[in-house]
Design a protein around this motif. Structure first.
Motif, PDB file in Angstrom:
ATOM      1  N   GLY A   9       0.854  -1.197   0.000  1.00 52.04           N
ATOM      2  CA  GLY A   9       0.000   0.000   0.000  1.00 52.04           C
ATOM      3  C   GLY A   9       0.878   1.230   0.000  1.00 52.04           C
ATOM      4  N   ASN A  10       0.630   2.150   0.943  1.00 56.05           N
ATOM      5  CA  ASN A  10       1.453   3.356   1.084  1.00 56.05           C
ATOM      6  C   ASN A  10       2.604   3.159   2.061  1.00 56.05           C
ATOM      7  OD1 ASN A  10      -0.087   4.859  -0.713  1.00 56.05           O
ATOM      8  ND2 ASN A  10      -1.536   5.458   0.872  1.00 56.05           N
ATOM      9  N   SER A  11       2.770   1.934   2.541  1.00 56.40           N
ATOM     10  CA  SER A  11       3.793   1.643   3.544  1.00 56.40           C
ATOM     11  C   SER A  11       4.844   0.702   2.982  1.00 56.40           C
ATOM     12  CB  SER A  11       3.142   0.999   4.773  1.00 56.40           C
ATOM     13  OG  SER A  11       2.183   1.855   5.329  1.00 56.40           O
ATOM     14  N   THR A  12       5.821   0.387   3.815  1.00 54.37           N
ATOM     15  CA  THR A  12       6.847  -0.592   3.487  1.00 54.37           C
ATOM     16  C   THR A  12       6.841  -1.629   4.590  1.00 54.37           C
ATOM     17  OG1 THR A  12       8.167   1.110   2.405  1.00 54.37           O
ATOM     18  CG2 THR A  12       9.309  -0.904   3.029  1.00 54.37           C
ATOM     19  N   GLY A  13       6.979  -2.896   4.229  1.00 58.25           N
ATOM     20  CA  GLY A  13       6.925  -3.927   5.254  1.00 58.25           C
ATOM     21  C   GLY A  13       7.572  -5.215   4.821  1.00 58.25           C
ATOM     22  N   LEU A  14       7.497  -6.181   5.705  1.00 58.99           N
ATOM     23  CA  LEU A  14       8.006  -7.528   5.461  1.00 58.99           C
ATOM     24  C   LEU A  14       6.823  -8.481   5.440  1.00 58.99           C
ATOM     25  CD1 LEU A  14      10.926  -7.609   8.039  1.00 58.99           C
ATOM     26  CD2 LEU A  14      11.143  -7.410   5.571  1.00 58.99           C
ATOM     27  N   ILE A  15       6.861  -9.432   4.565  1.00 57.45           N
ATOM     28  CA  ILE A  15       5.863 -10.488   4.563  1.00 57.45           C
ATOM     29  C   ILE A  15       6.550 -11.723   5.132  1.00 57.45           C
ATOM     30  CG2 ILE A  15       4.390 -11.947   3.155  1.00 57.45           C
ATOM     31  CD1 ILE A  15       4.063  -9.545   1.271  1.00 57.45           C
ATOM     32  N   LEU A  16       6.010 -12.220   6.244  1.00 60.52           N
ATOM     33  CA  LEU A  16       6.609 -13.376   6.907  1.00 60.52           C
ATOM     34  C   LEU A  16       6.006 -14.659   6.346  1.00 60.52           C
ATOM     35  CD1 LEU A  16       6.487 -12.074  10.585  1.00 60.52           C
ATOM     36  CD2 LEU A  16       8.334 -11.826   8.920  1.00 60.52           C
ATOM     37  N   PRO A  17       6.854 -15.605   5.954  1.00 57.92           N
ATOM     38  CA  PRO A  17       6.344 -16.876   5.432  1.00 57.92           C
ATOM     39  C   PRO A  17       5.550 -17.627   6.502  1.00 57.92           C
ATOM     40  CG  PRO A  17       8.737 -16.721   5.176  1.00 57.92           C
ATOM     41  CD  PRO A  17       8.300 -15.552   5.978  1.00 57.92           C
ATOM     42  N   LYS A  18       4.574 -18.427   6.064  1.00 61.40           N
ATOM     43  CA  LYS A  18       3.713 -19.131   7.013  1.00 61.40           C
ATOM     44  C   LYS A  18       4.512 -20.063   7.918  1.00 61.40           C
ATOM     45  CE  LYS A  18       2.315 -22.655   3.699  1.00 61.40           C
ATOM     46  NZ  LYS A  18       1.205 -23.233   2.972  1.00 61.40           N
ATOM     47  N   GLU A  19       5.632 -20.596   7.440  1.00 56.40           N
ATOM     48  CA  GLU A  19       6.463 -21.470   8.263  1.00 56.40           C
ATOM     49  C   GLU A  19       7.041 -20.700   9.458  1.00 56.40           C
ATOM     50  OE1 GLU A  19       7.025 -21.023   4.933  1.00 56.40           O
ATOM     51  OE2 GLU A  19       6.247 -22.907   4.134  1.00 56.40           O
ATOM     52  N   LEU A  20       7.484 -19.464   9.204  1.00 54.83           N
ATOM     53  CA  LEU A  20       8.029 -18.634  10.276  1.00 54.83           C
ATOM     54  C   LEU A  20       6.927 -18.231  11.251  1.00 54.83           C
ATOM     55  CD1 LEU A  20      10.391 -17.137  11.562  1.00 54.83           C
ATOM     56  CD2 LEU A  20       9.966 -15.246   9.990  1.00 54.83           C
ATOM     57  N   LEU A  21       5.759 -17.874  10.731  1.00 54.99           N
ATOM     58  CA  LEU A  21       4.626 -17.529  11.594  1.00 54.99           C
ATOM     59  C   LEU A  21       4.271 -18.701  12.504  1.00 54.99           C
ATOM     60  CD1 LEU A  21       2.340 -15.657   9.048  1.00 54.99           C
ATOM     61  CD2 LEU A  21       3.661 -14.647  10.913  1.00 54.99           C
ATOM     62  N   ALA A  22       4.265 -19.897  11.950  1.00 54.18           N
ATOM     63  CA  ALA A  22       3.944 -21.085  12.742  1.00 54.18           C
ATOM     64  C   ALA A  22       5.009 -21.334  13.807  1.00 54.18           C
ATOM     65  CB  ALA A  22       3.802 -22.303  11.831  1.00 54.18           C
ATOM     66  N   GLU A  23       6.279 -21.197  13.430  1.00 53.55           N
ATOM     67  CA  GLU A  23       7.373 -21.435  14.370  1.00 53.55           C
ATOM     68  C   GLU A  23       7.323 -20.443  15.541  1.00 53.55           C
ATOM     69  OE1 GLU A  23      12.222 -21.232  14.360  1.00 53.55           O
ATOM     70  OE2 GLU A  23      11.206 -21.928  12.552  1.00 53.55           O
ATOM     71  N   LEU A  24       6.988 -19.182  15.242  1.00 51.69           N
ATOM     72  CA  LEU A  24       6.916 -18.141  16.274  1.00 51.69           C
ATOM     73  C   LEU A  24       5.548 -18.091  16.958  1.00 51.69           C
ATOM     74  CD1 LEU A  24       8.766 -15.258  14.404  1.00 51.69           C
ATOM     75  CD2 LEU A  24       9.666 -16.692  16.245  1.00 51.69           C
ATOM     76  N   LYS A  25       4.616 -18.925  16.492  1.00 55.01           N
ATOM     77  CA  LYS A  25       3.248 -18.942  17.014  1.00 55.01           C
ATOM     78  C   LYS A  25       2.606 -17.561  16.913  1.00 55.01           C
ATOM     79  CE  LYS A  25       4.188 -22.752  20.181  1.00 55.01           C
ATOM     80  NZ  LYS A  25       5.597 -22.972  19.988  1.00 55.01           N
ATOM     81  N   LEU A  26       2.760 -16.928  15.746  1.00 50.61           N
ATOM     82  CA  LEU A  26       2.212 -15.599  15.492  1.00 50.61           C
ATOM     83  C   LEU A  26       0.977 -15.691  14.616  1.00 50.61           C
ATOM     84  CD1 LEU A  26       5.430 -13.555  14.643  1.00 50.61           C
ATOM     85  CD2 LEU A  26       3.970 -13.266  16.645  1.00 50.61           C
ATOM     86  N   LYS A  27       0.073 -14.751  14.852  1.00 52.92           N
ATOM     87  CA  LYS A  27      -1.092 -14.621  13.980  1.00 52.92           C
ATOM     88  C   LYS A  27      -1.318 -13.132  13.729  1.00 52.92           C
ATOM     89  CE  LYS A  27      -4.247 -15.016  17.896  1.00 52.92           C
ATOM     90  NZ  LYS A  27      -3.233 -14.751  18.864  1.00 52.92           N
ATOM     91  N   GLN A  28      -2.182 -12.822  12.796  1.00 55.96           N
ATOM     92  CA  GLN A  28      -2.450 -11.415  12.484  1.00 55.96           C
ATOM     93  C   GLN A  28      -2.880 -10.685  13.747  1.00 55.96           C
ATOM     94  OE1 GLN A  28      -5.221 -10.945   9.264  1.00 55.96           O
ATOM     95  NE2 GLN A  28      -3.715 -11.516   7.740  1.00 55.96           N
ATOM     96  N   GLY A  29      -2.344  -9.489  13.918  1.00 54.83           N
ATOM     97  CA  GLY A  29      -2.673  -8.675  15.083  1.00 54.83           C
ATOM     98  C   GLY A  29      -1.680  -8.810  16.225  1.00 54.83           C
ATOM     99  N   ASP A  30      -0.841  -9.857  16.202  1.00 59.32           N
ATOM    100  CA  ASP A  30       0.184 -10.008  17.235  1.00 59.32           C
ATOM    101  C   ASP A  30       1.280  -8.969  17.025  1.00 59.32           C
ATOM    102  OD1 ASP A  30      -1.179 -12.140  18.302  1.00 59.32           O
ATOM    103  OD2 ASP A  30       0.158 -13.674  17.489  1.00 59.32           O
TER     104      ASP A  30
END
Length: 74
Positions: A9-30
Protein backbone atom coordinates in the motif's frame (compact mmCIF):
# COMPACT_ATOMS: atom_id res chain seq x y z
CA UNK A 1 16.01 -17.04 6.28
CA UNK A 2 16.05 -14.06 3.98
CA UNK A 3 13.09 -11.63 3.81
CA UNK A 4 12.48 -8.96 1.20
CA UNK A 5 11.38 -5.46 2.18
CA UNK A 6 8.34 -4.68 0.03
CA UNK A 7 5.94 -1.85 -0.69
CA UNK A 8 2.58 -2.64 0.90
CA UNK A 9 0.00 0.00 0.00
CA UNK A 10 1.45 3.36 1.08
CA UNK A 11 3.79 1.64 3.54
CA UNK A 12 6.85 -0.59 3.49
CA UNK A 13 6.93 -3.93 5.25
CA UNK A 14 8.01 -7.53 5.46
CA UNK A 15 5.86 -10.49 4.56
CA UNK A 16 6.61 -13.38 6.91
CA UNK A 17 6.34 -16.88 5.43
CA UNK A 18 3.71 -19.13 7.01
CA UNK A 19 6.46 -21.47 8.26
CA UNK A 20 8.03 -18.63 10.28
CA UNK A 21 4.63 -17.53 11.59
CA UNK A 22 3.94 -21.08 12.74
CA UNK A 23 7.37 -21.43 14.37
CA UNK A 24 6.92 -18.14 16.27
CA UNK A 25 3.25 -18.94 17.01
CA UNK A 26 2.21 -15.60 15.49
CA UNK A 27 -1.09 -14.62 13.98
CA UNK A 28 -2.45 -11.42 12.48
CA UNK A 29 -2.67 -8.67 15.08
CA UNK A 30 0.18 -10.01 17.23
CA UNK A 31 3.17 -7.76 18.01
CA UNK A 32 6.89 -8.27 17.44
CA UNK A 33 9.45 -6.34 19.47
CA UNK A 34 12.72 -5.12 17.96
CA UNK A 35 15.89 -4.96 20.05
CA UNK A 36 19.05 -3.41 18.65
CA UNK A 37 22.14 -5.54 19.25
CA UNK A 38 25.64 -4.22 20.01
CA UNK A 39 26.96 -5.54 16.68
CA UNK A 40 24.47 -3.40 14.73
CA UNK A 41 22.01 -6.22 14.11
CA UNK A 42 18.49 -6.54 15.45
CA UNK A 43 16.55 -9.22 17.31
CA UNK A 44 12.83 -9.80 16.80
CA UNK A 45 10.96 -11.35 19.73
CA UNK A 46 7.36 -12.00 20.65
CA UNK A 47 7.92 -10.76 24.21
CA UNK A 48 8.59 -7.19 25.29
CA UNK A 49 12.20 -7.05 26.57
CA UNK A 50 11.42 -3.96 28.68
CA UNK A 51 8.57 -5.80 30.40
CA UNK A 52 10.82 -8.82 31.00
CA UNK A 53 13.47 -6.54 32.52
CA UNK A 54 10.90 -4.85 34.79
CA UNK A 55 9.51 -8.23 35.90
CA UNK A 56 13.01 -9.46 36.80
CA UNK A 57 13.50 -6.39 39.01
CA UNK A 58 10.07 -6.90 40.60
CA UNK A 59 10.81 -10.57 41.31
CA UNK A 60 14.14 -9.66 42.95
CA UNK A 61 12.38 -7.08 45.14
CA UNK A 62 9.63 -9.53 46.09
CA UNK A 63 12.26 -12.11 47.09
CA UNK A 64 14.19 -9.55 49.12
CA UNK A 65 11.09 -8.21 50.91
CA UNK A 66 9.11 -11.47 51.11
CA UNK A 67 8.55 -11.21 54.91
CA UNK A 68 7.48 -7.57 54.69
CA UNK A 69 5.07 -8.27 51.84
CA UNK A 70 3.62 -11.25 53.72
CA UNK A 71 2.94 -9.05 56.75
CA UNK A 72 1.38 -6.33 54.62
CA UNK A 73 -0.90 -8.89 52.98
CA UNK A 74 -2.47 -9.80 56.34
Amino acid sequence: MKLEVKKIGNSTGLILPKELLAELKLKQGDWLYVTELPDGGVRLTTTDPEFDKAMAIAEDLMDEYRDTLTELAK
